[in-house]
Design a protein around this motif. Sequence first.
Motif, PDB file in Angstrom:
ATOM      1  N   ARG A  59       0.848  -1.199   0.000  1.00 21.41           N
ATOM      2  CA  ARG A  59       0.000   0.000   0.000  1.00 21.41           C
ATOM      3  C   ARG A  59       0.882   1.248   0.000  1.00 21.41           C
ATOM      4  N   SER A  60       0.378   2.301  -0.634  1.00 14.96           N
ATOM      5  CA  SER A  60       1.109   3.552  -0.709  1.00 14.96           C
ATOM      6  C   SER A  60       0.146   4.670  -1.072  1.00 14.96           C
ATOM      7  N   SER A  61       0.551   5.895  -0.779  1.00 17.60           N
ATOM      8  CA  SER A  61      -0.236   7.050  -1.224  1.00 17.60           C
ATOM      9  C   SER A  61       0.009   7.318  -2.714  1.00 17.60           C
ATOM     10  N   LYS A  62       1.034   6.712  -3.263  1.00 13.62           N
ATOM     11  CA  LYS A  62       1.373   6.888  -4.688  1.00 13.62           C
ATOM     12  C   LYS A  62       0.653   5.837  -5.531  1.00 13.62           C
ATOM     13  N   HIS A  77      -0.480   7.520   6.933  1.00 14.23           N
ATOM     14  CA  HIS A  77      -0.100   8.060   5.620  1.00 14.23           C
ATOM     15  C   HIS A  77       1.338   7.656   5.297  1.00 14.23           C
ATOM     16  N   ASN A  78       2.226   7.825   6.255  1.00 17.92           N
ATOM     17  CA  ASN A  78       3.634   7.492   6.032  1.00 17.92           C
ATOM     18  C   ASN A  78       3.854   6.000   5.814  1.00 17.92           C
ATOM     19  N   SER A 115      -4.291   5.276  -6.260  1.00 19.74           N
ATOM     20  CA  SER A 115      -4.302   5.073  -4.816  1.00 19.74           C
ATOM     21  C   SER A 115      -5.324   6.030  -4.203  1.00 19.74           C
ATOM     22  N   ARG A 116      -6.231   5.473  -3.415  1.00 20.76           N
ATOM     23  CA  ARG A 116      -7.256   6.292  -2.763  1.00 20.76           C
ATOM     24  C   ARG A 116      -7.219   6.082  -1.258  1.00 20.76           C
ATOM     25  N   ALA A 117      -7.463   7.148  -0.514  1.00 19.91           N
ATOM     26  CA  ALA A 117      -7.538   7.050   0.941  1.00 19.91           C
ATOM     27  C   ALA A 117      -8.695   6.126   1.313  1.00 19.91           C
ATOM     28  N   GLY A 162       1.551   4.004   4.524  1.00 12.92           N
ATOM     29  CA  GLY A 162       0.773   3.581   3.358  1.00 12.92           C
ATOM     30  C   GLY A 162      -0.507   2.852   3.700  1.00 12.92           C
ATOM     31  N   TYR A 179      -4.226   3.841   2.569  1.00  8.49           N
ATOM     32  CA  TYR A 179      -4.576   3.875   1.145  1.00  8.49           C
ATOM     33  C   TYR A 179      -4.866   2.479   0.611  1.00  8.49           C
ATOM     34  N   LEU A 228      -8.221   6.285   7.254  1.00  8.70           N
ATOM     35  CA  LEU A 228      -7.651   7.633   7.315  1.00  8.70           C
ATOM     36  C   LEU A 228      -8.679   8.619   7.844  1.00  8.70           C
TER      37      LEU A 228
END
Length: 156
Positions: free
Chosen positions: A67-70, A112-113, A90-92, A115, A118, A96
């Motif tokens: 998983r990642s925010s990217k 968030h950090n 990538s979606r929240a 991942g 997301y 979150l």
Amino acid sequence: MTTRTLAACAAVLFATGCASIVNDTNQAMKIETLGADGKAVAGADCTLSNDYGSTTMRSGSTTQVRRSSKDLDISCKDPGKPEAVARAISRANAGLAGNIIFGGGIGAIIDHNKGTAYTYPTWVQLEFGKTLVFDRQHEKEGMPVISASPTNSAAR
């Protein structure tokens, strides 16, 4: 309600708001490839990559992705066919939002950090010769995600 019951309810609310508790750092993702005729082509060599690294797999199966925010870039190759390329947005996820509402933001920063806040689409079908974009917003239970914007890679 007793104080003990209220405390138990509050603990449940805090736990459901923390994506690190609810979600693992990896998620399952099914990758399929389709030929020009729309029929499944299993066994294509696929590479999935984001800012945490890359993994390889064969189309027609499910793999674990970090998983990642990217966004996740996907590329599948099969002899005699043009490359199938896609991007999974990538979606929240709900964890979150729960962190922001119940956790005061610190949990949101941590998730968030890491991942864990997301999620990618869970089932995508790439088409040889096309570049596609898949967005989890279009996901329906038990169905592959429909591409948001198909383009012909030969036209690029």
